[in-house]
Design a protein around this motif. Sequence first.
Motif, PDB file in Angstrom:
ATOM      1  N   SER A  62      43.937  51.403  55.058  1.00  0.00           N
ATOM      2  CA  SER A  62      43.155  50.451  55.858  1.00  0.00           C
ATOM      3  C   SER A  62      41.656  50.692  55.659  1.00  0.00           C
ATOM      4  CB  SER A  62      43.517  50.547  57.344  1.00  0.00           C
ATOM      5  OG  SER A  62      43.275  51.855  57.835  1.00  0.00           O
ATOM      6  N   THR A  65      40.773  49.281  52.193  1.00  0.00           N
ATOM      7  CA  THR A  65      40.687  47.823  52.253  1.00  0.00           C
ATOM      8  C   THR A  65      39.377  47.384  52.904  1.00  0.00           C
ATOM      9  OG1 THR A  65      43.090  47.680  52.359  1.00  0.00           O
ATOM     10  CG2 THR A  65      41.872  45.736  53.039  1.00  0.00           C
ATOM     11  N   ASP A  66      38.926  48.130  53.918  1.00  0.00           N
ATOM     12  CA  ASP A  66      37.630  47.823  54.537  1.00  0.00           C
ATOM     13  C   ASP A  66      36.505  47.922  53.512  1.00  0.00           C
ATOM     14  OD1 ASP A  66      38.862  47.436  56.976  1.00  0.00           O
ATOM     15  OD2 ASP A  66      38.270  49.406  57.787  1.00  0.00           O
ATOM     16  N   GLY A  69      37.976  45.350  50.108  1.00  0.00           N
ATOM     17  CA  GLY A  69      38.534  44.031  50.368  1.00  0.00           C
ATOM     18  C   GLY A  69      40.025  44.025  50.068  1.00  0.00           C
ATOM     19  N   GLU A  70      40.622  42.866  50.238  1.00  0.00           N
ATOM     20  CA  GLU A  70      42.060  42.729  50.009  1.00  0.00           C
ATOM     21  C   GLU A  70      42.374  42.843  48.520  1.00  0.00           C
ATOM     22  OE1 GLU A  70      44.475  42.549  52.353  1.00  0.00           O
ATOM     23  OE2 GLU A  70      42.879  42.759  53.840  1.00  0.00           O
ATOM     24  N   ALA A  71      43.496  43.461  48.206  1.00  0.00           N
ATOM     25  CA  ALA A  71      43.943  43.600  46.815  1.00  0.00           C
ATOM     26  C   ALA A  71      44.395  42.245  46.280  1.00  0.00           C
ATOM     27  CB  ALA A  71      45.080  44.606  46.730  1.00  0.00           C
ATOM     28  N   GLN A  72      44.343  42.111  44.964  1.00  0.00           N
ATOM     29  CA  GLN A  72      44.801  40.882  44.332  1.00  0.00           C
ATOM     30  C   GLN A  72      46.320  40.772  44.364  1.00  0.00           C
ATOM     31  OE1 GLN A  72      42.909  41.789  40.649  1.00  0.00           O
ATOM     32  NE2 GLN A  72      41.112  40.540  41.103  1.00  0.00           N
ATOM     33  N   ASP A  73      46.984  41.937  44.344  1.00  0.00           N
ATOM     34  CA  ASP A  73      48.443  41.959  44.347  1.00  0.00           C
ATOM     35  C   ASP A  73      48.905  43.225  45.055  1.00  0.00           C
ATOM     36  OD1 ASP A  73      51.028  40.952  43.636  1.00  0.00           O
ATOM     37  OD2 ASP A  73      51.130  42.445  42.032  1.00  0.00           O
ATOM     38  N   VAL A  74      49.975  43.105  45.834  1.00  0.00           N
ATOM     39  CA  VAL A  74      50.562  44.257  46.507  1.00  0.00           C
ATOM     40  C   VAL A  74      52.067  44.209  46.270  1.00  0.00           C
ATOM     41  CG1 VAL A  74      50.942  45.441  48.703  1.00  0.00           C
ATOM     42  CG2 VAL A  74      48.796  44.191  48.319  1.00  0.00           C
ATOM     43  N   TYR A  89      48.705  48.711  45.235  1.00  0.00           N
ATOM     44  CA  TYR A  89      47.642  47.736  45.448  1.00  0.00           C
ATOM     45  C   TYR A  89      46.885  47.582  44.141  1.00  0.00           C
ATOM     46  CZ  TYR A  89      48.529  48.328  50.423  1.00  0.00           C
ATOM     47  OH  TYR A  89      49.112  48.362  51.652  1.00  0.00           O
ATOM     48  N   TYR A  91      43.802  45.867  42.038  1.00  0.00           N
ATOM     49  CA  TYR A  91      42.501  45.208  41.982  1.00  0.00           C
ATOM     50  C   TYR A  91      42.231  44.935  40.503  1.00  0.00           C
ATOM     51  CZ  TYR A  91      41.920  46.728  46.824  1.00  0.00           C
ATOM     52  OH  TYR A  91      42.075  46.919  48.180  1.00  0.00           O
TER      53      TYR A  91
END
Length: 175
Positions: A62, A65-66, A69-74, A89, A91
Amino acid sequence: MKKKRISVVIMVVLTMLLAGCGQKNSSAQGEDTTVKEQKPDTLGDQSVKVGDNVISLGDEMSDVTDKLGEAQDVTEAKSCMYDGYDRTYSYDDLTIITNEEGEKEIVNSISFSGGEEIKCGLHVGDAASDIPESLNEGNVTESDTVNTYEFSDYGIALYLENQKISQIELYTIAE
C-alpha cells in the motif's frame, strides 16, 4: 516481448523458490504477530531507487502504491511457500512481487529492466566488469546469464546479455 515474458516467468519462479514469509513472533496467547521495522526513505542495501522514490524489500505494498501509483497489471497465484497468495504488480519496466502477512501485503521481490538503481550504483546497461567487489562479500554464483549475490536475508540477481546487465532483481531469502 517474448524475452521479457520469459524473464518475468524465470524471475517469478526464482522468487517463489527463494522468497521468505517474513519474520514472525509468537505472542503470549500463541498468536502470530508480524514484526516490521520502520525504514527510512533512503537507498539502502535492500532498496531500489525509482525516480524520486525508494522502494524496499519488506515495504507494505500500500505504501509502494502511494509512491508509484496503481500498477498496470496485477496477477495473483496461490503461494507454494506459505499459506496465502503471491501477487505480482507490473509497471513499465518494474515488477514487484508480494506475499501476505496477515492483512498486509509485503514486498519480497523487486525486479527492473530500466533506469532504476540499487545502492552499489548498478544500473541496467552497465557492463558485467563494472560489478563492484562489495557484492562478493555474500554467497556468489556466477554464470554467463545470471550472477547472484546472497547475503543473510536478501539477494541480488544480475541478469546478463552480452556481458551487460539486462535486468536486476532484489529478493528476500526464505528463513
